[in-house]
Each structure stands twice: as structure tokens, then as C-alpha cells.
Write an enzyme that holds these catalytic residues in place. Structure first.
Site, mmCIF file in Angstrom:
data_model
loop_
_atom_site.group_PDB
_atom_site.id
_atom_site.type_symbol
_atom_site.label_atom_id
_atom_site.label_comp_id
_atom_site.label_asym_id
_atom_site.label_seq_id
_atom_site.Cartn_x
_atom_site.Cartn_y
_atom_site.Cartn_z
ATOM 1 N N ARG A 150 -3.791 6.616 0.636
ATOM 2 C CA ARG A 150 -4.238 7.998 1.342
ATOM 3 C C ARG A 150 -3.185 8.989 2.010
ATOM 4 O O ARG A 150 -3.552 9.813 2.435
ATOM 5 C CB ARG A 150 -5.649 7.819 2.043
ATOM 6 C CG ARG A 150 -6.730 7.280 1.231
ATOM 7 C CD ARG A 150 -7.688 6.600 1.981
ATOM 8 N NE ARG A 150 -7.316 5.468 2.195
ATOM 9 C CZ ARG A 150 -8.342 4.575 2.845
ATOM 10 N NH1 ARG A 150 -9.537 4.823 2.987
ATOM 11 N NH2 ARG A 150 -7.834 3.345 3.127
ATOM 12 N N ARG A 194 -7.874 11.885 -5.655
ATOM 13 C CA ARG A 194 -8.855 11.109 -5.271
ATOM 14 C C ARG A 194 -10.132 12.024 -4.996
ATOM 15 O O ARG A 194 -11.388 11.804 -4.798
ATOM 16 C CB ARG A 194 -8.810 10.371 -3.916
ATOM 17 C CG ARG A 194 -8.151 9.021 -3.989
ATOM 18 C CD ARG A 194 -9.092 7.732 -4.605
ATOM 19 N NE ARG A 194 -9.815 7.351 -3.530
ATOM 20 C CZ ARG A 194 -11.126 7.470 -3.560
ATOM 21 N NH1 ARG A 194 -11.871 8.091 -4.163
ATOM 22 N NH2 ARG A 194 -11.650 6.670 -2.321
ATOM 23 N N ARG A 223 0.802 -1.235 -0.042
ATOM 24 C CA ARG A 223 0.073 0.020 0.034
ATOM 25 C C ARG A 223 0.897 1.379 0.118
ATOM 26 O O ARG A 223 0.495 2.190 0.662
ATOM 27 C CB ARG A 223 -0.903 0.114 1.280
ATOM 28 C CG ARG A 223 -1.904 -1.041 1.379
ATOM 29 C CD ARG A 223 -3.015 -0.455 0.326
ATOM 30 N NE ARG A 223 -4.325 -1.849 0.270
ATOM 31 C CZ ARG A 223 -5.337 -1.412 0.720
ATOM 32 N NH1 ARG A 223 -5.610 -0.644 1.614
ATOM 33 N NH2 ARG A 223 -6.236 -2.543 0.779
ATOM 34 N N ASP A 245 -6.496 -3.049 -7.529
ATOM 35 C CA ASP A 245 -7.230 -3.678 -6.301
ATOM 36 C C ASP A 245 -7.314 -5.306 -6.340
ATOM 37 O O ASP A 245 -7.576 -5.573 -7.474
ATOM 38 C CB ASP A 245 -8.196 -3.030 -6.045
ATOM 39 C CG ASP A 245 -9.037 -3.404 -4.469
ATOM 40 O OD1 ASP A 245 -8.203 -2.544 -3.648
ATOM 41 O OD2 ASP A 245 -9.282 -4.514 -4.299
HETATM 42 O O1 CP3 Z 1 -0.017 -1.605 -2.379
HETATM 43 C C1 CP3 Z 1 -0.213 -0.624 -3.168
HETATM 44 O O2 CP3 Z 1 0.148 0.209 -3.226
HETATM 45 C C2 CP3 Z 1 -1.121 -1.124 -4.452
HETATM 46 C C3 CP3 Z 1 -2.448 -0.865 -4.359
HETATM 47 C C4 CP3 Z 1 -3.272 -1.786 -3.753
HETATM 48 C C5 CP3 Z 1 -4.686 -1.410 -3.274
HETATM 49 N N1 CP3 Z 1 -5.163 -2.464 -2.763
HETATM 50 C C6 CP3 Z 1 -5.165 -0.149 -3.661
HETATM 51 C C7 CP3 Z 1 -6.209 0.257 -2.627
HETATM 52 C C8 CP3 Z 1 -3.037 -3.238 -3.146
HETATM 53 C C9 CP3 Z 1 -2.065 -3.980 -3.233
HETATM 54 C C10 CP3 Z 1 -4.632 -3.523 -2.655
HETATM 55 C C11 CP3 Z 1 -4.820 -4.961 -2.205
HETATM 56 C C12 CP3 Z 1 -5.908 -5.258 -1.642
HETATM 57 N N2 CP3 Z 1 -7.229 -4.837 -1.572
HETATM 58 C C13 CP3 Z 1 -6.115 -6.262 -0.535
HETATM 59 C C14 CP3 Z 1 -4.837 -7.142 0.021
HETATM 60 C C15 CP3 Z 1 -3.864 -6.392 0.951
HETATM 61 C C16 CP3 Z 1 -4.255 -6.183 2.304
HETATM 62 O O3 CP3 Z 1 -4.459 -4.879 2.685
HETATM 63 O O4 CP3 Z 1 -4.618 -7.193 2.916
HETATM 64 C C17 CP3 Z 1 -7.318 -6.234 0.009
HETATM 65 C C18 CP3 Z 1 -8.037 -7.036 1.137
HETATM 66 C C19 CP3 Z 1 -8.283 -5.429 -0.933
HETATM 67 C C20 CP3 Z 1 -9.440 -5.141 -0.720
HETATM 68 C C21 CP3 Z 1 -9.834 -3.618 -0.332
HETATM 69 N N3 CP3 Z 1 -9.720 -2.670 -1.108
HETATM 70 C C22 CP3 Z 1 -10.230 -3.152 1.026
HETATM 71 C C23 CP3 Z 1 -10.533 -3.897 2.196
HETATM 72 C C24 CP3 Z 1 -10.303 -1.891 0.730
HETATM 73 C C25 CP3 Z 1 -10.819 -0.842 1.744
HETATM 74 C C26 CP3 Z 1 -9.754 -0.405 2.986
HETATM 75 C C27 CP3 Z 1 -9.465 0.620 3.433
HETATM 76 O O5 CP3 Z 1 -8.412 0.766 3.801
HETATM 77 O O6 CP3 Z 1 -10.457 1.651 3.204
HETATM 78 C C28 CP3 Z 1 -9.595 -1.439 -0.325
HETATM 79 C C29 CP3 Z 1 -9.658 -0.184 -0.968
HETATM 80 C C30 CP3 Z 1 -8.214 0.422 -1.397
HETATM 81 N N4 CP3 Z 1 -7.611 -0.379 -2.504
HETATM 82 C C31 CP3 Z 1 -7.465 1.525 -1.216
HETATM 83 C C32 CP3 Z 1 -6.331 1.456 -1.925
HETATM 84 C C33 CP3 Z 1 -5.304 2.600 -1.944
HETATM 85 C C34 CP3 Z 1 -8.258 2.593 -0.037
HETATM 86 C C35 CP3 Z 1 -7.942 3.986 -0.738
HETATM 87 C C36 CP3 Z 1 -9.226 4.574 -1.516
HETATM 88 O O7 CP3 Z 1 -10.359 4.501 -0.977
HETATM 89 O O8 CP3 Z 1 -8.436 5.545 -1.928
#
Ligand code: CP3
Length: 324
Positions: A12, A21, A8, A56
Site C-alpha cells: 500500500r 487495489r 512487504r 499471502d
Molecule cells: O513481502 C511482500 O511484498 C509479499 C507480499 C506479502 C503479503 N503478505 C501481501 C499482503 C507477504 C510476504 C505477506 C506475509 C504475511 N501475511 C504475513 C507474514 C509477514 C508479517 O507481516 O509478519 C502475515 C502475518 C500475513 C497475514 C496478513 N495479510 C495480515 C495480518 C494482513 C493484514 C495486515 C495489514 O497490513 O492490513 C494481510 C494483508 C496483506 N497481505 C496486505 C499485503 C500487501 C495488505 C495490503 C492490502 O490490503 O492490500
């Protein structure tokens, strides 16, 4: 020098990301290759040694037939969670080059200009299944496990479809130019080893063994996996990702020193002061003991409240003390 990147690392906590965003949804950023390129590049100014493609893990679910959205403040919401065998039968095994072509386009754009390796990624089949069945985040994976334990044939069909999509998707990313790939099986640590071995490991093994034949490093990551490290290692991966509750030296012994490990600083240690962050980083380096095959990372993703300066301080520290 020990290489360092952060799960990640684009997101944000970075002002440039928050700015984008304001005018674009998360899915806009993922689906527009030019924007995905821009966000992927944002954290490189911190001096990290790899870029991770901005995307994602849930993206394949929509073309498979399970539409979803990211609800503000709530995380992902699957519109019609999977509850029946007939829903599972209707899920499509997609061609990622067709359905997720925007991801491959972003990889190709990035490969023209990057001078650090580009990491592609996908979710693990258990973790994807948990979102499909629970409809979003879950505290105990009750519905997922009810299907897994109570309807093992339906579960197997679901896992076969998901793992085939993950296999094809990771292969397509490598073909498009990804230099390494990570499989995020983030929630698999909620399973007892015997259940992992019976219901998940064969599917993961099929994916990882096949993707490893492409020759790129394959990182196998989960959280809460102290009890599963050997079983995960046996399922595959050239690198095992270690969560922050598991001491890295202990984890590496269980995994075996013939494999590389990635991790595993607590993301919360970045929230306090530079000194505390650096102290935690040093503890990870001490546990790695200078062995070759350590990739410095967090034990899970960077939190949105993280000060950018603390991240930079950790990158600099890792580079300084491991410079040879
Ligand atoms: O690592 C990176 O920089 C690459 C980007 C990346 C995102 N999601 C962008 C994202 C990666 C590698 C993921 C993987 C991901 N997505 C996982 C596995 C990693 C982990 O954290 O266990 C999971 C479970 C997801 C599913 C997901 N996407 C969830 C549960 C959420 C909401 C959680 C939150 O923090 O709000 C997301 C949203 C998401 N995906 C964001 C980002 C940067 C949140 C940012 C936003 O809303 O702009």
C-alpha cells in the site's frame, strides 16, 4: 555489495499498488498470476536486489478447509476458527500444485523476465495455527496457547498437518522456479524457549531440513525472537531473519557466523526523513561490520504510510557504502 530487499516491498505504500487495489481485492491480486506478476515487479524500480512473490501466508488455509476473507481495515478473518479436535481432523493436507496452482503460475511467469532472484514464501506452522485458532490477529495468543498447553495431542496433529502443507508448498515453489524461500513464523517470538522447543521446533525442523535439500537458500524469520534465535537456528534455515529490537551483531553471535543473517532496520525509521532513514540503515550496516552473509532488510514489513523516496534512499545508501 550487500544485497537489499524489503519484507512487504509490494504494497500500500506504493501508488501503483493502491491504484490496482481500487479495482481488485487483495485475493484477486494473489489469485490472478498476471496481476500477481505485475505487483511483484512494482518495487523493482527502487533498485532492490530481489523480488518477493506477491501472495499471502494465509492462502493455503482455504483449500485446507478453513475459508477466510480480508475485511477492510481489520486484516484477515477466518470464518470458522479452529476450536475442536474434530475440526483439526477435518483439515486437508493439500497438494499445492493443484490447490495453489496460481502461485506456481505466477512464479513461472516471473522467472521468464526477472533479472534478480525471486523469493517464494510460506507462513510458519505456529503463525498459521495462530490465525486458524484466534480467527485473526491476536494480542496474546490465549486460545492458541490454551490448545497447545491443554490439548497437546490435538496441537501436534494440527502442527503436523500445517507443517506438511508448508513443506510441500515451499518445495512446489522451488520446483516452479523460486530462487530462495522465506518462512515467516512472524509470531513465534511470543513463546518461551522451552515451549518453542517442545511444541514448535520439531515441526519447523522437519520443514526446513527438507526444503534445504533442494539447494536454495532458506530464510527463517520471526519477530520478538531475541530469546529464541539459537532454538530457531537449531530448527534450520541457511539465513536467520532478525527483528528490529535485537541488535544485529548480538543476534549474529548467537546464531553463529557460519550462518547468514537478514535484517533488521526498524520500519518506523522509514517514516520520518531521508536523513533519519539513512542513519538507521547505517547503524544496521555498522552492526553487520562488513561480514559476508548479511542481507539488508527491515526487521519486519514496510508500513503503508512509508514514503517511497525514503525506501529508495536506503537502497542507494546500502549499495553505495557496501560497494567493493
Ligand atoms: O513481502 C511482500 O511484498 C509479499 C507480499 C506479502 C503479503 N503478505 C501481501 C499482503 C507477504 C510476504 C505477506 C506475509 C504475511 N501475511 C504475513 C507474514 C509477514 C508479517 O507481516 O509478519 C502475515 C502475518 C500475513 C497475514 C496478513 N495479510 C495480515 C495480518 C494482513 C493484514 C495486515 C495489514 O497490513 O492490513 C494481510 C494483508 C496483506 N497481505 C496486505 C499485503 C500487501 C495488505 C495490503 C492490502 O490490503 O492490500
Amino acid at each position: 555489495m550487500t544485497p537489499v530487499w524489503f519484507m512487504r516491498q509490494a504494497g500500500r505504500y506504493m501508488p501503483e499498488y493502491r491504484k490496482l487495489r481500487e479495482t481488485h481485492s487483495l485475493l484477486d491480486l494473489c489469485k490472478n498470476p498476471e496481476l500477481a506478476r505485475e505487483v511483484t515487479l512494482q518495487p523493482l524500480k527502487l533498485g532492490v536486489d530481489a523480488a518477493i512473490l506477491f501472495a499471502d501466508i494465509l492462502l493455503p488455509l482455504d483449500p485446507m478447509g478453513a475459508s477466510f476473507e480480508f475485511a477492510r481495515g481489520e486484516g484477515p478473518v477466518i470464518h470458522e476458527p479452529i476450536a475442536t479436535r474434530s475440526q483439526i481432523d477435518k483439515l486437508r493436507v493439500i497438494d499445492p500444485d493443484e490447490s495453489l496452482g496460481y502461485v506456481m503460475s505466477a512464479i513461472k511467469l516471473l522467472k521468464r523476465e526477472l533479472d534478480v532472484p525471486l523469493i517464494g514464501f510460506a507462513g510458519g506452522p505456529f503463525t498459521l495455527a495462530s490465525y486458524l485458532i484466534e480467527g485473526g490477529k491476536s494480542a496474546n495468543f490465549a486460545k492458541t496457547k490454551k490448545l497447545m498447553f491443554g490439548a497437546p495431542d490435538a496441537w501436534r496433529v494440527l502442527m503436523e498437518k500445517l507443517s506438511e502443507v508448508v513443506r510441500l508448498y515451499l518445495r512446489a515453489q522451488v520446483a516452479a522456479g523460486a530462487d530462495a524461500v522465506q518462512m515467516f513464523d512472524s509470531w513465534v517470538g511470543d513463546l518461551a524457549p522451552a515451549d518453542y522447543v517442545e511444541h514448535v521446533q520439531p515441526h519447523v525442523r522437519r520443514v526446513l531440513c527438507d526444503v534445504e535439500t533442494t539447494g536454495v537458500p532458506v530464510i527463517h524469520f520471526g519477530t520478538g525472537t531475541a530469546m529464541l534465535l539459537r532454538e530457531m537456528r537449531d530448527a534450520g534455515g541457511t539465513v536467520l531473519g532478525v527483528d528490529f529490537c535485537t541488535p544485529l551483531d548480538w543476534a549474529w553471535e548467537r546464531v553463529g557466523h557460519d550462518r547468514a543473517v537478514q535484517g533488521n532496520m526498524d520500519p518506523c525509521a522509514l517514516l520520518t526523513t531521508r536523513e533519519v532513514a539513512v542513519k538507521h540503515a547505517q547503524r544496521v550496516l555498522d552492526a553487520a561490520g562488513g561480514r559476508p552473509g548479511h542481507i539488508f532488510n527491515l526487521g519486519h514489513g514496510i508500513l503503508p504510510e512509508t514514503p517511497v523516496d525514503h525506501v529508495r534512499a536506503v537502497v542507494d545508501h546500502v549499495h553505495e557504502v557496501t560497494a567493493r
